[in-house]
Design an enzyme around this catalytic site. Sequence first.
Site, PDB file in Angstrom:
ATOM      1  N   PRO A 298       0.793  -1.237   0.000  1.00 17.01           N
ATOM      2  CA  PRO A 298       0.000   0.000   0.000  1.00 17.01           C
ATOM      3  C   PRO A 298       0.823   1.283   0.000  1.00 17.01           C
ATOM      4  O   PRO A 298       0.313   2.346   0.352  1.00 17.01           O
ATOM      5  CB  PRO A 298      -0.791  -0.134   1.304  1.00 17.01           C
ATOM      6  CG  PRO A 298       0.151  -0.864   2.219  1.00 17.01           C
ATOM      7  CD  PRO A 298       0.900  -1.829   1.347  1.00 17.01           C
ATOM      8  N   GLU A 299       2.091   1.200  -0.399  1.00 15.17           N
ATOM      9  CA  GLU A 299       2.960   2.371  -0.301  1.00 15.17           C
ATOM     10  C   GLU A 299       2.407   3.592  -1.032  1.00 15.17           C
ATOM     11  O   GLU A 299       2.537   4.729  -0.549  1.00 15.17           O
ATOM     12  CB  GLU A 299       4.357   2.021  -0.836  1.00 15.17           C
ATOM     13  CG  GLU A 299       5.208   1.186   0.118  1.00 15.17           C
ATOM     14  CD  GLU A 299       4.887  -0.295   0.039  1.00 15.17           C
ATOM     15  OE1 GLU A 299       5.533  -1.077   0.758  1.00 15.17           O
ATOM     16  OE2 GLU A 299       3.983  -0.692  -0.748  1.00 15.17           O
ATOM     17  N   ALA A 300       1.812   3.404  -2.213  1.00 10.49           N
ATOM     18  CA  ALA A 300       1.299   4.547  -2.978  1.00 10.49           C
ATOM     19  C   ALA A 300       0.210   5.288  -2.211  1.00 10.49           C
ATOM     20  O   ALA A 300       0.031   6.498  -2.382  1.00 10.49           O
ATOM     21  CB  ALA A 300       0.764   4.079  -4.333  1.00 10.49           C
TER      22      ALA A 300
END
Length: 270
Positions: free
Chosen positions: A143-145
């Site tokens: 989920p970095e974005a």
Amino acid sequence: MVLTDIPLADLSVHRHGPVVTVRLARPDVLNAFRARTRAEFASVLRALRADEQARVVVLTGEGRAFSAGQDLRELGGLLREEDASDDRLREGIEELQELTRALLSLPQVTVAALNGVAVGLGAELALACDLRIAAHSATIGFPEARRAMFQTNGVMWLLPRIVGLARAGHLVLTGRLIEAAEAERIGLVHRACPDAELAPAVEALAADLAANAPGSLRLAKRLLRDTWGLDLTEVMARETDGMLACLRSRDLREGTLAFLEGRTPHYEGR
């Protein structure tokens, strides 16, 4: 350094014969990685690299999570510091990257047992393991974005090779989490099973792996990891070298005699 000499607070290590289980043990924060966790894990991996008795390493988490990734509270504190220079931030990232390098280079077969949520760094370390098995309650994602961050630990190299470029792009660009059943369908994990069956499934898998010839496992693991950078001729040359090494081994004689005598082989890794 041996495993029993390493002082641990964020991890626990248990050995059952040739199988070593490394458990992330910060369940109150979903086994998030802080600086101490990283340092302990790095020490454990260094000790395992030199451990000739260990044949299989299982990585799992305590409680309801495998790992929620990097401890964002610790990261937030670092970003607020006035002396958080690019060099210092880069050093911290590279220390995390080294965990993937260490996992990939372990001579033992590694199994990620995903007992719960595995996101960010947790999912990244699972990718670095040779095999992945997940409980039905596990969720996995990158989920970095969604957090204005970026993937590390070789995700951009490993993930497309595991699930294909299109599926990797979908996971990375949307940042969505997927359940274990979908992870199994796309090949991100090789098996999803009911939560109550995870422990016995991992135990059975580890036992199957540990019963194989250590030399054969090491050669296969290394060449499978290197295959993407080699052409067919180079792979076949490496296969020839590997087979020659096996033909010279005492374990091959033991395996052949055990087959002819109708018994279970007892390999020594020699």
